[in-house]
Design a protein around this motif. Structure first.
Motif, short mmCIF file in Angstrom:
data_model
loop_
_atom_site.label_atom_id
_atom_site.label_comp_id
_atom_site.label_asym_id
_atom_site.label_seq_id
_atom_site.Cartn_x
_atom_site.Cartn_y
_atom_site.Cartn_z
N TYR A 111 0.81 -1.22 0.00
CA TYR A 111 0.00 0.00 0.00
C TYR A 111 0.84 1.27 0.00
CZ TYR A 111 -3.81 -3.18 1.24
OH TYR A 111 -4.72 -4.21 1.26
N GLY A 112 2.11 1.19 -0.40
CA GLY A 112 2.97 2.36 -0.40
C GLY A 112 2.74 3.25 -1.62
N SER A 113 2.87 4.55 -1.44
CA SER A 113 2.71 5.48 -2.57
C SER A 113 3.76 5.25 -3.65
CB SER A 113 2.80 6.93 -2.08
OG SER A 113 1.72 7.24 -1.22
N ILE A 133 9.68 -3.29 7.26
CA ILE A 133 8.66 -3.91 8.12
C ILE A 133 7.37 -3.11 7.99
CG2 ILE A 133 8.02 -4.47 10.50
CD1 ILE A 133 11.00 -4.64 11.14
N PRO A 134 6.24 -3.74 7.61
CA PRO A 134 4.98 -3.00 7.52
C PRO A 134 4.58 -2.41 8.87
CG PRO A 134 4.81 -5.10 6.38
CD PRO A 134 6.10 -5.14 7.16
N GLY A 135 3.89 -1.28 8.83
CA GLY A 135 3.48 -0.60 10.05
C GLY A 135 2.67 -1.47 10.98
N MET A 136 1.78 -2.30 10.43
CA MET A 136 0.92 -3.13 11.28
C MET A 136 1.75 -4.13 12.08
SD MET A 136 -0.86 -5.79 8.61
CE MET A 136 -1.45 -4.45 7.60
N VAL A 137 2.86 -4.59 11.51
CA VAL A 137 3.72 -5.53 12.23
C VAL A 137 4.34 -4.85 13.45
CG1 VAL A 137 5.76 -7.00 12.04
CG2 VAL A 137 4.19 -6.81 10.11
N GLY A 138 4.77 -3.61 13.27
CA GLY A 138 5.28 -2.86 14.40
C GLY A 138 4.22 -2.66 15.47
N CYS A 139 2.97 -2.45 15.03
CA CYS A 139 1.87 -2.20 15.98
C CYS A 139 1.56 -3.42 16.82
CB CYS A 139 0.63 -1.73 15.23
SG CYS A 139 0.76 -0.03 14.60
N TRP A 140 1.45 -4.60 16.18
CA TRP A 140 1.08 -5.75 17.02
C TRP A 140 2.25 -6.23 17.87
CZ3 TRP A 140 -0.33 -7.72 11.69
CH2 TRP A 140 0.65 -8.51 11.11
N ILE A 178 -6.81 -3.09 10.41
CA ILE A 178 -7.55 -2.08 9.64
C ILE A 178 -6.70 -0.84 9.53
CG2 ILE A 178 -9.71 -0.82 9.42
CD1 ILE A 178 -10.87 -2.93 11.45
N MET A 179 -6.33 -0.49 8.30
CA MET A 179 -5.46 0.64 8.02
C MET A 179 -6.29 1.82 7.52
SD MET A 179 -2.57 -1.57 5.98
CE MET A 179 -1.51 -0.14 5.69
#
Length: 246
Positions: A111-113, A133-140, A178-179
């Motif tokens: 989903y990168g620009s 590393i995708p942002g969601m991976v950092g979040c969980w 959910i992004m």
């Protein structure tokens, strides 16, 4: 000929960036990054203090505003012209034997620009991508809780989807990420409520970055819609029996 090198920056903490991306950024003579007009830009903020003296910065400012619906012909025309223009400028630098490092939060192909530049550039100039590393991976990981167990299926959704589509996808999901929440967060909340998962949902704002906030979504004020935030719903699949540590 030069080349275009896109560096995935990971979830936001510079320490979670790939070694290769770190090296490329610190030695780059040309640095390009996306941002909203008048803002520093999240990607530029992540690399603060890393750029080489004299590095030339190319701020690629999005032309659209929140007043234009994202699915309108005008929106698509403005963005297409924006990507066409910057693809041409980056290709000209590569043609002049320059290397340009383009910054991209998370992973460039998730989903990168940068994807919109990549499809315009790849057949004309050398282009390489450094994964991140995708942002969601950092979040969980910031939550310290596994997002999936056993045979759980992880569903990734965009908060920009119509509410009924969100409901349809959520209804059969085990775990959810959910992004693109922001102003779409009220719609996401309603959809989660409709499928009985609101009490299981967590909001992670600015995951792995300064000012990180982790809170149950049900306890977040309805008017609190942070831009840099992801909603997670953890799976409940089969897992080994915990025996503890002797």
């Amino acid at each position: 000929m030069g080349r275009i090198l896109c560096a995935g920056l990971g979830p936001g903490d510079p320490d979670l960036m790939a070694v290769r991306a770190d090296r490329a950024i610190r030695t780059a003579r040309h640095i390009a990054y996306f941002r909203k007009a008048g803002r520093q830009g999240q990607a530029r903020r992540i690399v603060e203090g890393m750029l080489a003296p004299g590095a030339v910065e190319h701020a690629m400012e999005y032309p659209v505003t929140t007043e234009i619906p994202f699915d309108s012909p005008e929106y698509n025309h403005l963005l297409s012209a924006f990507y066409d223009g910057w693809a041409g400028r980056l290709a000209a630098l590569a043609g002049a034997r320059q290397e340009v490092v383009v910054l991209c939060e998370g992973d460039p192909f998730f989903y990168g620009s940068f994807m919109h530049l990549y499809v315009r550039l790849k057949d004309h100039v050398p282009v390489e991508v450094i994964p991140g590393i995708p942002g969601m991976v950092g979040c969980w990981n910031a939550m310290g809780t596994p997002v999936t167990w056993g045979d759980d299926v992880l569903t990734v959704l965009m908060g920009t989807l119509p509410e009924q589509e969100l409901v349809a996808h959520m209804r059969g999901a085990d775990a959810l990420a959910i992004m693109k929440t922001g102003r779409n967060l009220p719609r996401v909340r309603r959809a989660l409520q409709a499928v009985g998962r609101l009490d299981d949902a967590w909001l992670i704002e600015r995951g792995t970055m300064p000012g990180q906030r982790i809170a149950p979504l049900a306890q977040i004020d309805a008017d609190d819609c942070p831009y840099f935030a992801i909603v997670l719903v953890h799976g409940r699949g089969r897992r080994p029996v915990a025996r503890g540590v002797a």
